[in-house]
Design an enzyme around this catalytic site. Structure first.
Site, short mmCIF file in Angstrom:
data_model
loop_
_atom_site.label_atom_id
_atom_site.label_comp_id
_atom_site.label_asym_id
_atom_site.label_seq_id
_atom_site.Cartn_x
_atom_site.Cartn_y
_atom_site.Cartn_z
N LYS A 1 5.34 -1.28 -0.15
CA LYS A 1 4.02 -1.65 0.35
C LYS A 1 3.36 -2.72 -0.51
CE LYS A 1 2.47 2.53 2.79
NZ LYS A 1 1.42 3.57 2.84
N TRP B 1 -2.93 4.89 -4.87
CA TRP B 1 -3.23 3.93 -3.81
C TRP B 1 -2.48 4.20 -2.50
CZ3 TRP B 1 -1.72 2.94 -8.81
CH2 TRP B 1 -2.73 2.48 -9.66
N ASP B 2 -1.81 5.34 -2.39
CA ASP B 2 -0.99 5.63 -1.21
C ASP B 2 0.10 4.57 -1.05
OD1 ASP B 2 -0.06 6.80 1.13
OD2 ASP B 2 -1.54 5.83 2.41
N MET B 3 0.72 4.16 -2.15
CA MET B 3 1.79 3.17 -2.11
C MET B 3 3.15 3.86 -1.97
SD MET B 3 0.60 0.19 -1.95
CE MET B 3 -1.00 -0.61 -2.11
#
Length: 780
Positions: free
Chosen positions: A488, A459-461
């Site tokens: 995030k 999730w691009d966290m």
């Protein structure tokens, strides 16, 4: 004529609601829109036939819609308005003589009387009364007070920074964004006035990428301020007057493949071994968008040619792949002892053959490599042998480091391996270090501990924020060296910074499955006891300016895959909430180390993520610029990904506000004391409306010993001051451009305390660009 036009309008509205409502019902959503649409059509037919009962039918529409809206969202004006606004306006129109008289009757004397509309008038009046009442009720506001007394007298602030200075991005190596100055207090902050303003001359260009942003926090050393600009100018200003002392242009050029064009700050170093006043005895280090680190004489801006290659360190060294524009440093490196420690930003989701995310320590004087820590090959920290390269696409750190020199540790927030949404074929090391906080030995680069905040991140966290260091006094009065790590996904990790073990509990919670066949998901995900994670979205949380775009958002909600936080990306398209914009981002949080409390700006925006098979991705277009939104190509991977905010037809968020808060929490107990809507739609709409909706933002806060927190960040162009104890707004001032940076404060020789804000806008959230540095102080 009026009644015929009205009937046509009602017919069109009814058909739109019936068609959309039918689609929504088939997707498993509310039947209200379908029923309401049919009722509108019935009302239109009765109006065509000039039947007085049309007014009574519409009265039923009004009251049923009101009951349904209250049942769904309670007395939240911002959610009631879109559900009933059009209905009430049309109800008022039906009460006018132009409608009632044609529906009336002729008396025996020939006098025409309007049709009775008492039921409709009563229903409309009740609805308006409920709307007015709801304006004074905010179901999302949480009021409370943080502890106002100091828990620890004279706690360590990190480093040896004079009270009136600001030597590093977060003021000290601890990154607290806390100043011990107390001239500006809760009871006088409203008297702040502008002292001076300076324009850098670095303005947004037609050929800039979308994410061209002013995110710099100035440094203050002695009587000088040091800043950088998006296109890599370094500038020194007189801290008292704002007059320019010197300016240096790194000539980093332009590249449409850069995903970001920004500079968050420069780093400062004083060579204690050098003779006072000798060239480059004090230095400013400038990171650039073309992957260089340049050493400048702090006194005059001249290049310090004794550092690295004639004053320039080339950060692409050791990379197996080096596509231009894919790698750069947007954040200031950490300076500790004789070392300067730096990471780098790697473009998200461009290619499977990008640069490494290696963290490196160089000799601060000579530029010689001392150690390298590559999360893809963490065991080899000694400098690479000739011909060796770092691991391609290993998790990188694009944010700011913190340092505890006494413990000998540098704390690194790590991101993910590109491509972010595809977890196939990740190595064991990548799985261990992705989206984590890592403590590295300052002298050797060896990792001492790692705390992962997302397992198998799809999730691009990234951990986006500088970890904040302070000492926490536990209830039994033992003092623990702590680290506060905002994420995030909304969790605030409070850890023992010696070991990475939790001070506030960290637990594992079940996570959704359903990844694409080639991939997998982690069965559980960690969450901290102190968390600002959002509640799971429901259909009733969908929003719009009117009932029509709200209905469209409800349809889109069901058209996406969504099972709550950590719903994996999909070919269908998934809702990612929080989105990769993050609940917290690079602005981090501010911490008062005496009261042991934090102040932050949680933001809530859902994003969408849709995987696209490689065969369906068209070749790159001429002039196509880098962006994190839209199509991310993932060249070399089986899928690209479409990403972006979850928006409605009018390009406003599909989820209901508030989208942004200010919040305070007690770090000793993990309890959130308050959350208040933050910011207005003043700069989000064609009309400058001062409605306090609670808007998104990006940037960081700052706290002073005077009990005041300062924050810009929100998408309305204001700098605000808040009472740290209760979060109440105390002062605000209009900025000439977007304030997506972090304010700082300092004192000058005449005793005055200044607050400085950089206002230059943010490309991806669309605030007004500019080039302003503005200082505020109390009247003499």
């Amino acid at each position: 004529m009026a009644i015929k036009i009205t009937a046509v309008i009602f017919t069109l509205i009814g058909l739109a609601l019936a068609v959309g409502g039918g689609q929504l019902l088939m997707l498993g959503g509310s039947a209200n829109y379908l029923v309401c649409g049919l009722a509108f059509v019935l009302t239109a037919v009765l109006l065509f036939l000039k039947k007085r009962i049309a007014l009574h039918v519409y009265a039923v529409i009004v009251i049923v819609s009101l009951i349904w809206a209250i049942w769904e969202v309670g007395f939240d004006w911002w959610q009631l308005g879109p559900r009933g606004g059009v209905i009430i306006v049309l109800g008022l129109w039906l009460l006018t003589p132009w409608i009632r008289k044609p529906l009336g009757f002729l008396s025996p004397s020939g006098m025409r009387y309007g049709a009775s509309a008492v039921p409709l008038a009563v229903c409309v009046a009740i609805s308006i009364a409920v709307a007015l009442l709801s304006m004074f009720f905010d179901p999302y506001d949480q009021s409370g007070d943080l502890p106002s007394q100091s828990v620890a007298a004279a706690p360590p602030l990190g480093g040896n920074v004079p009270d009136g200075d600001w030597h590093q991005y977060g003021r000290t190596p601890f990154g607290q964004r806390y100043s011990p100055l107390d001239q500006i207090k809760v009871d006088n902050v409203a008297n702040l006035t502008e002292a001076w303003r300076y324009q850098t001359g670095d303005v947004k260009r037609p050929d800039d990428v979308g994410e061209t942003t002013y995110q710099v926090t100035p440094l203050k050393i002695g009587n000088s301020l040091y800043v950088c600009t998006p296109h890599n100018l370094a500038i020194a200003l007189d801290a008292t007057t704002g007059k320019e002392k010197w300016k240096y242009d790194a000539n980093s050029g332009m590249n449409p493949d850069r995903q970001h064009q920004t500079c968050r700050g420069v780093s400062y170093y004083k060579d204690v071994a050098a003779a006072a006043g000798s060239p480059c005895a004090e230095r400013v280090y400038l990171p650039t968008a073309d992957a260089r680190l340049i050493a400048l004489d702090a006194a005059n801006g001249q290049v310090c040619t004794g550092f690295a290659d004639q004053g320039t360190l080339h950060l692409q060294s050791g990379m197996q792949h080096n596509p231009a524009g894919y790698y750069y440093s947007t954040s200031p490196p950490a300076v500790v002892g004789n070392k300067i420690i730096i990471g780098g930003a790697v473009n998200d989701n461009y290619s499977t053959q990008e640069q490494s995310g290696v963290i490196r320590a160089f000799d601060v004087n000579s530029g010689a490599l001392i150690w390298n820590w590559d999360s893809g090959n963490p065991g080899q920290t000694q400098p690479l042998a000739p011909g060796q390269t770092y691991t391609t696409n290993s998790p990188n750190s694009w944010s700011v480091f913190s340092v505890d020199e006494e413990l000998g540790l540098v704390y690194v927030p790590l991101g993910n391996q590109v491509p972010d949404q595809l977890g196939m074929n990740r190595s064991e090391n990548v799985e261990k270090y992705s989206s984590s906080i890592v403590a590295l030995d300052i002298n050797t680069g060896a990792d001492r501990w790692v705390r992962q905040t997302v397992h198998h991140d799809l999730w691009d966290m990234d951990v986006p924020a500088q970890p904040v260091l302070l000492n926490i006094t536990k209830p039994d009065n033992t003092v623990v060296p702590a680290l506060v790590g905002p994420t995030k996904q909304g969790d605030i990790y409070v850890l023992d910074r010696r070991t990475g073990e939790p001070i506030l509990p960290v637990t594992e919670e079940p996570a959704p499955g359903g990844a694409i066949p080639e991939d997998r998901t982690a069965p559980t995900q960690p969450t901290s006891a102190l968390s600002f994670k959002p509640e799971k979205l429901k259909e009733s949380d969908m929003w719009g300016v009117t009932m029509f775009d709200q209905m469209v958002c409800r349809i889109r909600y069901y058209q996406h895959k969504y099972e709550g936080r950590y719903t994996p990306p999909s070919l269908q398209g998934s809702l990612i909430y929080p989105g990769n914009f993050g609940t917290f981002n690079w602005g981090s949080v501010a911490v008062d180390p005496e009261r042991q409390v934090m102040f932050g700006m949680p933001t809530y925006l859902a994003f969408t993520s849709r995987l696209v098979p490689r065969a369906e991705i068209a070749p790159k277009g001429e002039g196509e610029k880098g962006s994190e939104q839209g199509l991310n190509r993932n060249e070399g991977a089986p899928y690209g990904v479409y990403m972006g905010p979850f928006l409605g037809p009018l390009q406003v968020p599909c989820q209901a506000p508030p989208w942004g808060y200010v919040a305070g929490a007690d770090l000793r107990t993990g309890k959130v004391a308050y959350k208040h809507r933050n910011g207005t739609v003043y700069d989000m709409t064609p009309l400058p409306l001062p409605f306090k909706v609670g808007v998104p933002g990006i940037g960081g806060p700052m706290i002073t010993k005077g009990g005041v927190a300062f924050l810009g960040a929100a998408v309305d162009n204001y700098l605000r001051a808040y009472d740290l104890t209760n979060g109440e707004e105390l002062w605000k001032t209009r900025l000439p451009a977007g304030g997506q940076s972090t304010p700082m404060t300092y004192a000058v020789d005449d005793g005055r305390q200044f607050v400085v804000m950089v206002a230059g806008g943010h490309g991806s959230i669309g605030t007004k660009p500019g080039d302003y540095i503005i200082a505020y102080t109390l009247p003499r």
